[in-house]
Enzyme design. Sequence first.
Site, mmCIF file in Angstrom:
data_model
loop_
_atom_site.group_PDB
_atom_site.id
_atom_site.type_symbol
_atom_site.label_atom_id
_atom_site.label_comp_id
_atom_site.label_asym_id
_atom_site.label_seq_id
_atom_site.Cartn_x
_atom_site.Cartn_y
_atom_site.Cartn_z
ATOM 1 N N CYS A 106 32.258 -73.920 -0.852
ATOM 2 C CA CYS A 106 32.352 -75.266 -0.297
ATOM 3 C C CYS A 106 33.016 -76.185 -1.302
ATOM 4 O O CYS A 106 33.275 -75.786 -2.434
ATOM 5 C CB CYS A 106 30.951 -75.822 -0.045
ATOM 6 S SG CYS A 106 29.868 -74.660 0.773
ATOM 7 N N ARG B 256 38.840 -75.343 0.380
ATOM 8 C CA ARG B 256 37.692 -74.590 -0.133
ATOM 9 C C ARG B 256 36.753 -74.156 0.997
ATOM 10 O O ARG B 256 35.766 -73.463 0.761
ATOM 11 C CB ARG B 256 36.904 -75.444 -1.118
ATOM 12 C CG ARG B 256 37.700 -75.863 -2.319
ATOM 13 C CD ARG B 256 36.861 -76.715 -3.234
ATOM 14 N NE ARG B 256 35.734 -75.981 -3.778
ATOM 15 C CZ ARG B 256 35.790 -75.180 -4.824
ATOM 16 N NH1 ARG B 256 36.924 -75.003 -5.451
ATOM 17 N NH2 ARG B 256 34.721 -74.547 -5.251
ATOM 18 N N TRP C 276 31.813 -73.979 3.846
ATOM 19 C CA TRP C 276 32.236 -72.655 4.288
ATOM 20 C C TRP C 276 30.968 -71.821 4.295
ATOM 21 O O TRP C 276 30.399 -71.524 3.249
ATOM 22 C CB TRP C 276 33.252 -72.089 3.306
ATOM 23 C CG TRP C 276 33.932 -70.850 3.752
ATOM 24 C CD1 TRP C 276 34.788 -70.703 4.803
ATOM 25 C CD2 TRP C 276 33.869 -69.564 3.127
ATOM 26 N NE1 TRP C 276 35.246 -69.417 4.863
ATOM 27 C CE2 TRP C 276 34.695 -68.700 3.856
ATOM 28 C CE3 TRP C 276 33.186 -69.058 2.025
ATOM 29 C CZ2 TRP C 276 34.863 -67.353 3.527
ATOM 30 C CZ3 TRP C 276 33.352 -67.732 1.687
ATOM 31 C CH2 TRP C 276 34.175 -66.897 2.436
ATOM 32 N N ASN D 190 27.309 -76.802 -3.716
ATOM 33 C CA ASN D 190 28.222 -75.659 -3.600
ATOM 34 C C ASN D 190 27.667 -74.564 -4.495
ATOM 35 O O ASN D 190 27.437 -74.792 -5.673
ATOM 36 C CB ASN D 190 29.626 -76.068 -4.062
ATOM 37 C CG ASN D 190 30.549 -74.877 -4.256
ATOM 38 O OD1 ASN D 190 30.444 -73.890 -3.538
ATOM 39 N ND2 ASN D 190 31.438 -74.964 -5.215
ATOM 40 N N GLY D 191 27.439 -73.374 -3.911
ATOM 41 C CA GLY D 191 26.888 -72.281 -4.708
ATOM 42 C C GLY D 191 25.857 -71.536 -3.886
ATOM 43 O O GLY D 191 25.795 -71.698 -2.660
ATOM 44 N N GLU E 44 50.988 -56.337 -0.514
ATOM 45 C CA GLU E 44 50.956 -57.801 -0.522
ATOM 46 C C GLU E 44 51.646 -58.369 0.734
ATOM 47 O O GLU E 44 51.157 -59.320 1.348
ATOM 48 C CB GLU E 44 51.614 -58.318 -1.813
ATOM 49 C CG GLU E 44 51.717 -59.815 -1.957
ATOM 50 C CD GLU E 44 50.379 -60.548 -1.947
ATOM 51 O OE1 GLU E 44 49.320 -59.892 -1.984
ATOM 52 O OE2 GLU E 44 50.404 -61.776 -1.851
ATOM 53 N N LYS F 55 49.773 -60.704 3.505
ATOM 54 C CA LYS F 55 50.255 -62.030 3.916
ATOM 55 C C LYS F 55 50.397 -62.072 5.441
ATOM 56 O O LYS F 55 50.043 -63.049 6.075
ATOM 57 C CB LYS F 55 51.608 -62.360 3.259
ATOM 58 C CG LYS F 55 51.539 -62.616 1.778
ATOM 59 C CD LYS F 55 51.077 -64.001 1.426
ATOM 60 C CE LYS F 55 49.797 -64.125 0.673
ATOM 61 N NZ LYS F 55 49.254 -63.456 -0.330
ATOM 62 N N GLU G 35 46.896 -62.255 7.011
ATOM 63 C CA GLU G 35 46.064 -63.437 6.820
ATOM 64 C C GLU G 35 46.645 -64.698 7.445
ATOM 65 O O GLU G 35 45.887 -65.540 7.902
ATOM 66 C CB GLU G 35 45.706 -63.663 5.351
ATOM 67 C CG GLU G 35 46.852 -64.021 4.437
ATOM 68 C CD GLU G 35 46.368 -64.324 3.014
ATOM 69 O OE1 GLU G 35 47.146 -64.122 2.090
ATOM 70 O OE2 GLU G 35 45.229 -64.769 2.847
ATOM 71 N N HIS H 213 51.587 -38.360 5.823
ATOM 72 C CA HIS H 213 50.241 -37.791 5.743
ATOM 73 C C HIS H 213 49.272 -38.480 6.708
ATOM 74 O O HIS H 213 48.064 -38.428 6.495
ATOM 75 C CB HIS H 213 49.726 -37.882 4.299
ATOM 76 C CG HIS H 213 50.584 -37.126 3.334
ATOM 77 N ND1 HIS H 213 50.665 -35.748 3.350
ATOM 78 C CD2 HIS H 213 51.448 -37.542 2.385
ATOM 79 C CE1 HIS H 213 51.525 -35.355 2.416
ATOM 80 N NE2 HIS H 213 52.019 -36.432 1.822
ATOM 81 N N LYS I 39 40.018 -70.646 0.156
ATOM 82 C CA LYS I 39 40.901 -70.470 -0.999
ATOM 83 C C LYS I 39 40.200 -69.779 -2.152
ATOM 84 O O LYS I 39 40.794 -69.009 -2.881
ATOM 85 C CB LYS I 39 41.400 -71.846 -1.444
ATOM 86 C CG LYS I 39 42.362 -71.824 -2.631
ATOM 87 C CD LYS I 39 43.701 -71.296 -2.218
ATOM 88 C CE LYS I 39 44.636 -71.065 -3.374
ATOM 89 N NZ LYS I 39 45.702 -70.115 -3.037
HETATM 90 C C1 F6R Z 1 45.357 -63.813 -0.428
HETATM 91 C C2 F6R Z 1 44.462 -64.422 -1.385
HETATM 92 C C3 F6R Z 1 43.205 -63.707 -1.743
HETATM 93 C C4 F6R Z 1 42.909 -63.913 -3.247
HETATM 94 C C5 F6R Z 1 41.544 -63.333 -3.599
HETATM 95 C C6 F6R Z 1 41.251 -63.423 -5.080
HETATM 96 O O1 F6R Z 1 46.499 -64.593 -0.209
HETATM 97 O O2 F6R Z 1 44.711 -65.499 -1.864
HETATM 98 O O3 F6R Z 1 43.264 -62.362 -1.438
HETATM 99 O O4 F6R Z 1 43.906 -63.286 -3.989
HETATM 100 O O5 F6R Z 1 40.545 -64.019 -2.897
HETATM 101 O O6 F6R Z 1 41.303 -64.739 -5.521
HETATM 102 P P1 F6R Z 1 41.461 -65.088 -7.054
HETATM 103 O O7 F6R Z 1 42.807 -64.663 -7.509
HETATM 104 O O8 F6R Z 1 41.264 -66.568 -7.121
HETATM 105 O O9 F6R Z 1 40.382 -64.337 -7.776
#
Ligand code: F6R
Length: 601
Positions: free
Chosen positions: A2, A27, A75, A99-100, A477, A481, A484, A500, A596
């Site tokens: 959060c 967040r 969140w 938050n936590g 990656e 992308k 997500e 395979h 995020k």
């Molecule tokens: C995808 C993305 C997530 C983060 C993951 C780790 O676009 O952003 O997969 O890479 O949650 O986050 P960090 O790097 O902050 O530990």
Amino acid sequence: MCGIVAYIGDQRPGPILFDTLKRLEYRGYDSAGVAVKSDGNIEVLKSAGRIADLEKIYQMRGSPGESMGIGHTRWATHGRPSDINAHPHTSGEIAIVHNGIIENYLELRDHLTEMGYQFSSETDSEVLAHLIHFYYKKDLLEATIKALEHVEGSYALAVLAASSPYLVCARKDSPLVLGQGKSAFYLASDVPALLPYTRDVIRMKDGEIARVYADRVEMLDAGGMPRAVEIERITWDADAAEKGGYTHFMLKEIHEQPRAIRETIAGRISEIDGEVRLDLGMSDEEIRGLERVSIIACGTSYHAGMLAKNLFARAAGLPVDVEVASEFINLQIRPRTLLLGITQSGETADTLLALKKAKTCGGRSLAITNVVGSTVTGLVDGTIYTRCGPEIGVAATKTFTSQLVAIILLAIKLGRAREHLTPDQARKMLIELTKLPGLVQRVLEKREEIRKIAESYAHAGCYFFIGRDYLYPISLEGALKMKEIAYIPSEGYAGGELKHGPLALITEKTPVVALATCGRKIQSNIKEVRARGADVVALATEGDPDIAKVASRIIELPGTRPIYSAVLCTVAVQLLAYYTANKLGLPIDKPRNLAKCVTVE
Ligand code: F6R
């Protein structure tokens, strides 16, 4: 996970709380709320849904509040997103935002219930409101300290009481920053939310608690001793955290990559000597004594770790294991292992926990992160900052390419210290590295071409991304992308692995993106999928004479050495996913169900 905010000063708190909360929406954003002091009482407004909707209700109610307030964007972790579970939580004249995670909340809840407290939410956080209320006589700081003595878990916390002339805030394992304004103090989970109001910030450290008045802060350290407040001046401007003319933060951040890469490199290399300067907290002798590297990360950062695996083996002769933090078991960690945590936020709970576990086995530890003063930096012996500036879009873009560049710098540093790379080899790599921002810029200039391709496949039911060697992690990656932000089921696969199993999924309706800038072997994989009717979009090196014979469509990328072409391919797949999601009209910066920064295990 959060975001929390607070304000105390001579303005009406409501508009400031809503504005700062909107800057923290990345967040989490399933519910929100504010509590403001109004006519000697606390007025609370909260609901499931977006902050902007709540703000309208606040305005309809005549924008109550004077001098101080707290706010929260949620969140969900404990308890579904709902009006009742939204923060602030109250108990009598006390209101809190948190938050936590309170790990022993069930035990505390039973205890408080026996004492007659009634719980109205399903959250772990509500215990904090009742506990503080229980201890509150006259002194809100003292009550909060006493309450937190019973709490196990993590918190960034702001507390308001109708009869208290000050706010209280505290942090443990969750980020919290204070901002000093003119006759006002602001509080937020991170710095960008504060920038429209002030550049003078105080970063709270783990275990600290503060009494916050409009004109001063009294800070106690983790041992309960008063500590002098250190004000840090933020030099990046508020604009850096705004969209800057782009339709989405993600697109802006994709375009910031040339600058971000320059920043990651700045002041750290000498191309003439083939030297990299990084403060790793390790002598060259210790680097020579290393036997392996163990990398821990999640999501996109894990993909950066996968690229490091091949690179460290080649450049420094070091075997590497890379583990997803949530699956970490510390079998490989020995005293001569270098432990490397990769986390752009520096706050990912799984990564922090795995690092803590791994550190008990001895050895040196390092972090690659973008956030100065983030929790990970307190856990490790050395930190390499990626220096990208804040990333607001939920999908990691510039932080990922800067992680790749930080990994390249680290590989050269390790390789030189271990004499696995000659000065001449290092020099050549560094000279080419300085050209990388310009090459990334050239990929960005292909945005229209990539947009057209993306839009033509926007309604595909499933996507495949294939690559080999350094491009295998980039294929993962690309698929991540696409999943997500465009919500299209996508697979990233090592080209050689297709036969395979997953080849069975390939039909004429499956677009396949082949990352084909390194080596020719991928061409046989392209032929395999073409034979099953799939369209293949190849990312290929300019002037490649063979690729047109096998691929359906080609995006040409500038020629460079394989490790750097991984960065160029990344930019192309980011744009592909972005324009797909944009065509589908999706909320790109805030994809559903995602946040995020994932501060829960
Ligand atoms: C995808 C993305 C997530 C983060 C993951 C780790 O676009 O952003 O997969 O890479 O949650 O986050 P960090 O790097 O902050 O530990």
